[in-house]
Design a protein around this motif. Structure first.
Motif, PDB file in Angstrom:
ATOM      1  N   ALA A   1       3.506  21.197  64.937  1.00 23.67           N
ATOM      2  CA  ALA A   1       2.651  20.279  64.175  1.00 23.67           C
ATOM      3  C   ALA A   1       2.753  20.549  62.686  1.00 23.67           C
ATOM      4  O   ALA A   1       2.755  19.616  61.873  1.00 23.67           O
ATOM      5  N   THR A   2       2.831  21.811  62.301  1.00 25.13           N
ATOM      6  CA  THR A   2       2.973  22.147  60.882  1.00 25.13           C
ATOM      7  C   THR A   2       4.285  21.629  60.327  1.00 25.13           C
ATOM      8  O   THR A   2       4.341  21.080  59.214  1.00 25.13           O
ATOM      9  N   ASP A   3       5.378  21.786  61.084  1.00 25.15           N
ATOM     10  CA  ASP A   3       6.680  21.269  60.644  1.00 25.15           C
ATOM     11  C   ASP A   3       6.640  19.754  60.475  1.00 25.15           C
ATOM     12  O   ASP A   3       7.145  19.208  59.488  1.00 25.15           O
ATOM     13  N   VAL A   4       6.064  19.061  61.436  1.00 26.42           N
ATOM     14  CA  VAL A   4       6.019  17.601  61.378  1.00 26.42           C
ATOM     15  C   VAL A   4       5.134  17.135  60.221  1.00 26.42           C
ATOM     16  O   VAL A   4       5.482  16.203  59.482  1.00 26.42           O
ATOM     17  N   ALA A   5       3.978  17.785  60.054  1.00 31.85           N
ATOM     18  CA  ALA A   5       3.086  17.415  58.954  1.00 31.85           C
ATOM     19  C   ALA A   5       3.752  17.652  57.610  1.00 31.85           C
ATOM     20  O   ALA A   5       3.623  16.836  56.681  1.00 31.85           O
TER      21      ALA A   5
ATOM     22  N   LEU B   1      -2.126  16.919  64.793  1.00 28.04           N
ATOM     23  CA  LEU B   1      -1.762  15.993  63.729  1.00 28.04           C
ATOM     24  C   LEU B   1      -2.900  15.027  63.414  1.00 28.04           C
ATOM     25  O   LEU B   1      -2.989  14.499  62.298  1.00 28.04           O
ATOM     26  N   ALA B   2      -3.780  14.803  64.386  1.00 28.57           N
ATOM     27  CA  ALA B   2      -4.938  13.931  64.177  1.00 28.57           C
ATOM     28  C   ALA B   2      -6.115  14.673  63.547  1.00 28.57           C
ATOM     29  O   ALA B   2      -7.173  14.068  63.337  1.00 28.57           O
ATOM     30  N   GLY B   3      -5.934  15.963  63.258  1.00 30.47           N
ATOM     31  CA  GLY B   3      -6.986  16.725  62.596  1.00 30.47           C
ATOM     32  C   GLY B   3      -7.945  17.438  63.525  1.00 30.47           C
ATOM     33  O   GLY B   3      -8.956  17.992  63.069  1.00 30.47           O
ATOM     34  N   LYS B   4      -7.641  17.450  64.817  1.00 26.20           N
ATOM     35  CA  LYS B   4      -8.534  18.089  65.770  1.00 26.20           C
ATOM     36  C   LYS B   4      -8.236  19.582  65.921  1.00 26.20           C
ATOM     37  O   LYS B   4      -7.123  20.031  65.677  1.00 26.20           O
ATOM     38  N   GLU B   5      -9.248  20.331  66.335  1.00 25.61           N
ATOM     39  CA  GLU B   5      -9.048  21.731  66.707  1.00 25.61           C
ATOM     40  C   GLU B   5      -8.647  21.779  68.173  1.00 25.61           C
ATOM     41  O   GLU B   5      -9.218  21.073  69.007  1.00 25.61           O
ATOM     42  N   VAL B   6      -7.657  22.597  68.484  1.00 25.11           N
ATOM     43  CA  VAL B   6      -7.099  22.616  69.839  1.00 25.11           C
ATOM     44  C   VAL B   6      -7.200  24.009  70.443  1.00 25.11           C
ATOM     45  O   VAL B   6      -6.750  24.996  69.849  1.00 25.11           O
ATOM     46  N   THR B   7      -7.791  24.074  71.617  1.00 30.49           N
ATOM     47  CA  THR B   7      -7.810  25.294  72.421  1.00 30.49           C
ATOM     48  C   THR B   7      -7.335  24.943  73.826  1.00 30.49           C
ATOM     49  O   THR B   7      -7.870  24.028  74.452  1.00 30.49           O
ATOM     50  N   VAL B   8      -6.318  25.638  74.271  1.00 30.87           N
ATOM     51  CA  VAL B   8      -5.790  25.454  75.627  1.00 30.87           C
ATOM     52  C   VAL B   8      -5.551  26.842  76.207  1.00 30.87           C
ATOM     53  O   VAL B   8      -4.966  27.702  75.550  1.00 30.87           O
TER      54      VAL B   8
ATOM     55  N   ALA C   1      -8.173  27.820  69.113  1.00 30.47           N
ATOM     56  CA  ALA C   1      -8.738  27.357  67.842  1.00 30.47           C
ATOM     57  C   ALA C   1      -7.651  27.001  66.824  1.00 30.47           C
ATOM     58  O   ALA C   1      -7.777  27.282  65.633  1.00 30.47           O
ATOM     59  N   ALA C   2      -6.581  26.374  67.302  1.00 29.03           N
ATOM     60  CA  ALA C   2      -5.505  25.952  66.398  1.00 29.03           C
ATOM     61  C   ALA C   2      -5.946  24.699  65.647  1.00 29.03           C
ATOM     62  O   ALA C   2      -6.560  23.798  66.220  1.00 29.03           O
ATOM     63  N   ARG C   3      -5.596  24.650  64.339  1.00 28.98           N
ATOM     64  CA  ARG C   3      -5.984  23.483  63.546  1.00 28.98           C
ATOM     65  C   ARG C   3      -5.167  23.434  62.260  1.00 28.98           C
ATOM     66  O   ARG C   3      -4.865  24.473  61.670  1.00 28.98           O
ATOM     67  N   LEU C   4      -4.815  22.235  61.847  1.00 28.71           N
ATOM     68  CA  LEU C   4      -4.184  22.051  60.533  1.00 28.71           C
ATOM     69  C   LEU C   4      -5.306  21.907  59.510  1.00 28.71           C
ATOM     70  O   LEU C   4      -5.882  20.833  59.354  1.00 28.71           O
ATOM     71  N   ILE C   5      -5.589  22.988  58.815  1.00 24.96           N
ATOM     72  CA  ILE C   5      -6.785  23.022  57.978  1.00 24.96           C
ATOM     73  C   ILE C   5      -6.536  22.448  56.596  1.00 24.96           C
ATOM     74  O   ILE C   5      -7.290  21.602  56.099  1.00 24.96           O
ATOM     75  N   GLU C   6      -5.469  22.881  55.938  1.00 25.16           N
ATOM     76  CA  GLU C   6      -5.259  22.492  54.544  1.00 25.16           C
ATOM     77  C   GLU C   6      -4.038  21.612  54.341  1.00 25.16           C
ATOM     78  O   GLU C   6      -3.729  21.245  53.210  1.00 25.16           O
ATOM     79  N   PHE C   7      -3.340  21.271  55.418  1.00 32.56           N
ATOM     80  CA  PHE C   7      -2.118  20.506  55.256  1.00 32.56           C
ATOM     81  C   PHE C   7      -2.042  19.475  56.370  1.00 32.56           C
ATOM     82  O   PHE C   7      -1.809  19.813  57.522  1.00 32.56           O
ATOM     83  N   ARG C   8      -2.254  18.231  56.043  1.00 33.33           N
ATOM     84  CA  ARG C   8      -2.299  17.155  57.022  1.00 33.33           C
ATOM     85  C   ARG C   8      -1.222  16.127  56.721  1.00 33.33           C
ATOM     86  O   ARG C   8      -0.826  15.934  55.577  1.00 33.33           O
TER      87      ARG C   8
END
Length: 348
Positions: A75-79, A130-137, A146-153
């Motif tokens: 997700a970071t690479d794509v963003a 990528l939609a800005g959600k926090e993800v836990t699986v 608790a993965a999340r794109l915090i400062e880079f969307r």
């Protein structure tokens, strides 16, 4: 209209940047890079370089291996690609069929069902990130907390998602959730981990499309259908040009020329074939290799002008797919396994 994109492998800076400029100037929709760690360039680094010399060209991986890519990193690479390209990123995901790539990151490639489960989990996690959600699986197939794109969307509200697959469950998932379904017509993965058997006969293509349609039931609009084209040849003698490939694929020449996975013939015959694939299958998007750019470039205006009317568009999306016979897994591909086919397709 028929939309064409190009998949390529960077080998050096000069030729890669030149290709990006030529692909954009010719009118192709996107430039895609394969994602096979250890066997080629990093797609996102290469695509960021291509972004710097283009302004309208879509850019994406085709496709990223969900088995070896962690959601937060992908997700970071794509963003990042979306930001540096001004909102032109695409996301392509597949289940990952090459054992060596799994072992390279310290994992053993699981069975088909394990790869399918992880692919869906990764696709859903990346989509949510990528939609800005926090993800836990926390599952046997994927763990992330608790993965999340915090400062880079990303710039785009929704980065278009392509699922590249021939597996029935993934085709259904793609029908329900993807923007584009990447049809490769692949069956079993061969022991080398790279080449595949093919499923290119009409009844086999119909079976794949029926799974997509079943998954898309209830959507306002179904996903676009896209074919990965293995060979493009402009020739006055299509039968002769296709004969060797057809024999290797275990198809008649007529069967091969009728598939959306090759485009062989005169310019007029290729345009007619694309129109027929659009009418018969509802396939409106095509991805070709870099060696097809010069041959197809003059045809793009004609291909873009094709009518979008198709018999598939009118097909009920609530119909159940036809029975699909399975046999034990051989070689570990993520496609369902029935009657053995012949091996010819290259990996995406």
């Amino acid at each position: 209209m028929a939309i064409f994109s190009v998949q390529a492998r960077p080998t050096d800076a000069a030729s890669w940047l030149d290709l990006a400029r030529r692909v954009e100037a010719a009118g192709f929709d996107a430039l895609f890079a394969a994602d096979h760690p250890g066997h080629g360039a990093s797609p996102f680094v290469a695509l960021a370089a291509a972004a710097a010399v283009t302004s309208t060209l879509g850019l994406g991986s085709y496709v990223s291996n969900a088995g070896v890519r962690e959601p937060i990193l992908l997700a970071t690479d794509v963003a990042t690609l979306d930001v540096v390209s001004g909102g032109r990123a695409r996301l392509g995901i597949g289940a990952g069929h090459t054992p060596a790539e799994w072992r390279a990151v310290g994992r053993e490639r699981p069975d088909v069902q394990g790869r399918v489960r992880r692919c869906v989990a990764v696709a859903e996690a990346v989509r949510d990130l990528l939609a800005g959600k926090e993800v836990t699986v926390d599952s046997p197939d994927l763990v992330t907390h608790a993965a999340r794109l915090i400062e880079f969307r990303p710039v785009q509200d929704r980065v278009p998602l392509t699922m590249g697959t021939g597996n029935s469950k993934l085709l259904r998932w793609a029908g329900a959730h993807a923007d584009v379904v990447g049809l490769i017509g692949a069956g079993r993965t061969l022991p080398d981990g790279y080449m595949h058997e093919v499923r290119w006969r009409a009844d086999q293509i119909e079976a794949q499309l029926a799974h997509v349609a079943a998954g898309a039931a209830g959507r306002d609009a179904p996903p676009a259908l896209e074919a990965l084209v293995q060979q493009v040849t402009v020739t006055d003698n299509a039968e002769a040009a296709a004969a060797k490939f057809a024999e290797h694929a275990g198809l008649t020449t007529a069967e091969l020329l009728a598939t959306p996975f090759v485009l062989i013939g005169t310019e007029d015959e290729i345009v007619t074939a694309v129109a027929e694939h659009q009418r018969r299958w509802g396939i409106t998007r095509f991805v070709v290799r870099a060696d097809a750019v010069d041959a197809l470039a003059p045809l793009l205006p004609r291909l873009a002008a094709l009518s979008t009317t198709s018999t598939v568009a009118a097909r009920s999306l609530t119909a159940e797919p036809p029975p699909f016979v399975r046999s034990p897994v051989v070689g570990g591909g993520t496609a369902d396994h029935g009657k053995p086919d012949q091996a010819v397709t290259r990996r995406p």
